[in-house]
Design an enzyme around this catalytic site. Structure first.
Site, short mmCIF file in Angstrom:
data_model
loop_
_atom_site.label_atom_id
_atom_site.label_comp_id
_atom_site.label_asym_id
_atom_site.label_seq_id
_atom_site.Cartn_x
_atom_site.Cartn_y
_atom_site.Cartn_z
N GLU A 25 128.55 16.33 -40.50
CA GLU A 25 129.37 15.52 -41.42
C GLU A 25 130.86 15.80 -41.23
O GLU A 25 131.26 16.80 -40.63
CB GLU A 25 128.97 15.77 -42.87
CG GLU A 25 129.32 17.14 -43.39
CD GLU A 25 129.43 17.19 -44.92
OE1 GLU A 25 130.28 16.48 -45.48
OE2 GLU A 25 128.67 17.95 -45.53
N LYS A 86 137.35 10.28 -48.93
CA LYS A 86 136.01 10.86 -49.03
C LYS A 86 135.03 9.71 -49.27
O LYS A 86 135.14 8.99 -50.26
CB LYS A 86 135.99 11.86 -50.18
CG LYS A 86 134.65 12.51 -50.43
CD LYS A 86 134.72 13.46 -51.62
CE LYS A 86 133.35 13.73 -52.18
NZ LYS A 86 133.39 14.42 -53.47
N SER A 140 125.60 13.99 -57.92
CA SER A 140 126.03 13.53 -56.59
C SER A 140 125.12 12.43 -56.05
O SER A 140 123.88 12.50 -56.18
CB SER A 140 126.03 14.71 -55.62
OG SER A 140 126.34 14.25 -54.32
N ALA A 141 125.75 11.46 -55.41
CA ALA A 141 124.99 10.40 -54.73
C ALA A 141 124.17 10.97 -53.57
O ALA A 141 123.26 10.30 -53.07
CB ALA A 141 125.94 9.32 -54.22
N LYS A 159 125.81 25.15 -54.02
CA LYS A 159 126.68 26.11 -54.71
C LYS A 159 126.38 26.13 -56.19
O LYS A 159 126.01 25.12 -56.77
CB LYS A 159 128.12 25.65 -54.59
CG LYS A 159 128.72 25.85 -53.27
CD LYS A 159 130.23 25.78 -53.40
CE LYS A 159 130.84 25.99 -52.04
NZ LYS A 159 130.66 24.80 -51.20
#
Ligand code: PSU
Ligand code: MN
Length: 304
Positions: A25, A86, A140-141, A159
């Protein structure tokens, strides 16, 4: 669709020869680490993938195209660029249309990898359910993408800026397998442990490859989280890292940080609070994931 996708020479050759390919990524490059460590790490991670028998494909959105594999110049330009967006699933269309620079998150990297028929993807950590999500709804997606898109993500867990228990519940609801590589518990990114038990502890990359093949052969769509703990020598003291995380969360709350800015802000604040120590661990764990991810991709390729 083809007109949007550009393969690097290396990835193109790998496809023609049927070699195993590992996606990487780019949000980790633009939003996860400072320049020049980001570019240096990206190059080293690519080399580790090659050294372990697979071909790296770093994914980013550049000039209206989905780039699958970056040239050395592109990587350098991208790592040093200021206004990089992003990009998650919702952002891809606009960033392509406006020809802006886009860094792909876990979700967007999975989407682009799947378009190029790449099944394995190495990163640091995934996004998840944030602490306090029961009121903020900050989830989060990445998790929805793991539920639907056929790409397995090799990471060091998540995390503890996230609520790891809620993240695991969400993944369970969505039917996303979480496979531990040589671990009985979910690793928590900077630390190689957590108090969350995993159903599957696999010490053989071949079994991981076979598990993914069986899942996909059966049209059980979606990805998987392959959780690979940070090596012992880099695992950070739990109290030390948790103190830094708590401080980062307080800073984010007092500055009213929300939405897509949340995760990059927290990563930066943790780095500050640990005097840069977290960055060293971050680099070490990504490299460790690259070794394991490449091996899984090689084993998967042999299954035919
Ligand atoms: N977690 C990390 N490092 C990262 C990210 C997450 O430990 O760099 C990045 C990844 O790109 C991930 C994204 O997909 O943050 C998640 O952002 P959000 O929480 O806004 O979905
Ligand atoms: Mn979020």
């Amino acid at each position: 669709m083809k007109e949007y996708i550009v393969l690097s020479q290396e990835v193109k050759a790998a496809k023609e020869q049927g070699l195993p390919i590992v996606a990487l990524e780019s949000t980790i490059i633009s939003h996860g680490m400072p320049y020049p460590q980001n570019v240096q790490t990206a190059r080293e991670v690519e080399q580790i993938v090659r050294d372990n028998g697979a071909v790296p494909a770093t994914i980013a959105l550049i000039d209206g195209k989905i780039k699958i594999g970056l040239s050395d110049e592109e990587l350098e330009m991208f790592g040093d660029a200021k206004d990089v967006a992003k990009v998650s699933r919702r952002d891809i269309g606009y960033i392509i249309a406006s020809k802006k620079l886009g860094a792909t998150t876990v979700a967007a990297t999975m989407i682009c990898a799947a378009m190029a028929d790449i099944k394995f993807f190495v990163t640091g950590g995934i996004g998840g359910v944030h602490r306090g999500a029961e009121t903020t709804m900050d989830i989060s997606a990445d998790l929805e993408e793991l539920a639907t898109t056929d790409v397995a993500v090799i990471c060091a867990g998540a995390k503890s800026i996230l609520d790891l228990n809620l993240t695991m519940e969400y993944l369970e609801t969505k039917g996303v397998p979480v496979l531990g590589y040589k671990t009985d518990v979910l690793p928590s990114f900077f630390n190689n442990k957590s108090n969350i038990h995993l159903e599957y502890n696999m010490d053989d990359t071949k079994m991981i490859a076979q598990t993914m093949k069986a899942k996909w052969d059966l049209h059980l769509h979606g990805g998987a989280v392959i959780a690979n703990p940070i090596p012992d020598e880099w695992s950070m003291d739990e109290d030390f890292i948790n103190g830094a995380i708590e401080k980062a969360l307080l800073d984010a709350a007092s500055q009213g940080i929300s939405g897509k800015d949340s995760t990059p802000f927290l990563l930066g604040a943790i780095k500050e609070a640990t005097g840069g120590k977290s960055l060293e661990s971050n680099i070490a764990l990504v490299k460790n994931n690259a070794v394991v991810g490449a091996k899984i991709a090689v084993d998967f390729n042999k299954l035919g």
